[in-house]
Design an enzyme around this catalytic site. Structure first.
Site, mmCIF file in Angstrom:
data_model
loop_
_atom_site.group_PDB
_atom_site.id
_atom_site.type_symbol
_atom_site.label_atom_id
_atom_site.label_comp_id
_atom_site.label_asym_id
_atom_site.label_seq_id
_atom_site.Cartn_x
_atom_site.Cartn_y
_atom_site.Cartn_z
ATOM 1 N N GLY A 118 0.825 -1.206 0.000
ATOM 2 C CA GLY A 118 0.000 0.000 0.000
ATOM 3 C C GLY A 118 0.854 1.249 0.000
ATOM 4 O O GLY A 118 2.053 1.194 -0.241
ATOM 5 N N ASN A 119 0.215 2.381 0.229
ATOM 6 C CA ASN A 119 0.952 3.654 0.251
ATOM 7 C C ASN A 119 0.330 4.574 1.294
ATOM 8 O O ASN A 119 -0.665 4.235 1.929
ATOM 9 C CB ASN A 119 0.968 4.286 -1.144
ATOM 10 N N ARG A 120 0.929 5.751 1.459
ATOM 11 C CA ARG A 120 0.572 6.641 2.555
ATOM 12 C C ARG A 120 -0.587 7.592 2.253
ATOM 13 O O ARG A 120 -0.860 8.493 3.040
ATOM 14 C CB ARG A 120 1.782 7.522 2.909
ATOM 15 N N SER A 121 -1.249 7.438 1.116
ATOM 16 C CA SER A 121 -2.303 8.388 0.785
ATOM 17 C C SER A 121 -3.500 8.263 1.742
ATOM 18 O O SER A 121 -3.989 7.169 1.998
ATOM 19 C CB SER A 121 -2.784 8.161 -0.656
ATOM 20 N N ALA A 125 -3.665 7.747 -5.195
ATOM 21 C CA ALA A 125 -2.330 7.170 -5.353
ATOM 22 C C ALA A 125 -2.534 5.721 -5.779
ATOM 23 O O ALA A 125 -2.945 4.873 -4.983
ATOM 24 C CB ALA A 125 -1.564 7.250 -4.049
#
Ligand code: C5P
Length: 233
Positions: free
Chosen positions: A29-32, A104
């Site tokens: 995943g990512n930090r969005s 994102a």
């Protein structure tokens, strides 16, 4: 804001960050946080638009007045966004007037999803995770857009923000690209943003550090300026 200058329009906004499953309990995943996309949805509703928000894994409350479609992975987001912009499925009214890809989207996904949880065993080294490229939804939207539909992308860059932004705008083929500088403690999960919005027509609009709502209003101003007039009557 310019009053209800999006009245009669359908806009599609993506928000949040996709999760690419490794096994039933793990993902890349990512930090969005989804804050910028949700701000775009809220401001579009306030300006009179019919809004479809395609939201990936955000914990934020649904914006009042928007239709929210929840997705997990990039592939799910691609399906949901394409369906929403084409006005297919449950939406009447044909092609959307604008689509803003604020999400994102993971560039890569693990190949070979493991149907059951990967276990560790004493003395056994972990397998590397092989990755495959995800479809580029923004580039696909730009390539298929009908006349008059405005396609907007976002680019988070850590350095050479303007040069990389111009490059990306050309590569993706969208009408507008919102370029912001990111780093560990800039932007993600914070209510503020600072950006420059590049236009395919060569324009650059600087937006000073401020609320994500303020950046959203500038994006809609630039979108409205590029929309074709609504048919009379
Ligand atoms: O290439 P990059 O990930 O930096 O591009 C960011 C922009 O492209 C964002 O608008 C994002 O929503 C979109 N994107 C996409 N599909 C991908 C990767 C990014 O639509 N697979």
């Amino acid at each position: 804001a310019e009053g209800r200058d999006l009245a009669g329009r359908h806009v599609v906004v993506s928000a949040g960050g996709t999760r690419e499953p490794i096994d039933p309990v793990r993902f890349i995943g990512n930090r969005s946080s989804g804050m910028q996309g949700y701000a775009l949805a809220r401001t579009a509703v306030a300006r009179g638009a019919r809004v479809t928000l395609v939201s990936a894994n955000s914990a934020l409350p649904d914006p009042a007045g928007a239709r929210v479609v929840r997705v997990g992975s990039a592939e799910e987001m691609r399906k949901a966004v394409l369906e929403a912009v084409q006005g297919g499925g449950p939406h009447p009214g044909g092609e959307a007037d604008a689509v803003v890809m604020a999400a994102a989207v993971a560039d890569f996904r693990p190949v070979g999803y493991q149907g059951s949880k990967i276990k560790k065993a004493a003395g056994v080294e972990p397998e590397p995770i092989a990755l495959a490229k995800n479809p580029d939804i923004l580039a696909e939207l730009a390539a298929r857009r009908p006349a008059g539909q405005v396609v907007v992308g976002f680019a988070a860059e850590t350095d050479d923000v303007l040069a990389n932004g111009r490059d990306k705008l050309a590569r993706k083929g969208c009408d507008l690209l919102v370029v912001n500088q990111v780093g560990e403690d800039l932007t993600f999960g914070l209510p503020d943003n600072e950006a420059v919005v590049l236009g395919a027509d060569g324009t650059a609009t600087e937006v000073p550090r401020g609320a994500k709502e303020a950046l959203a209003e500038v994006v809609w101003d630039l979108v409205v300026a590029r929309l074709e007039p609504l048919p009379l009557g």
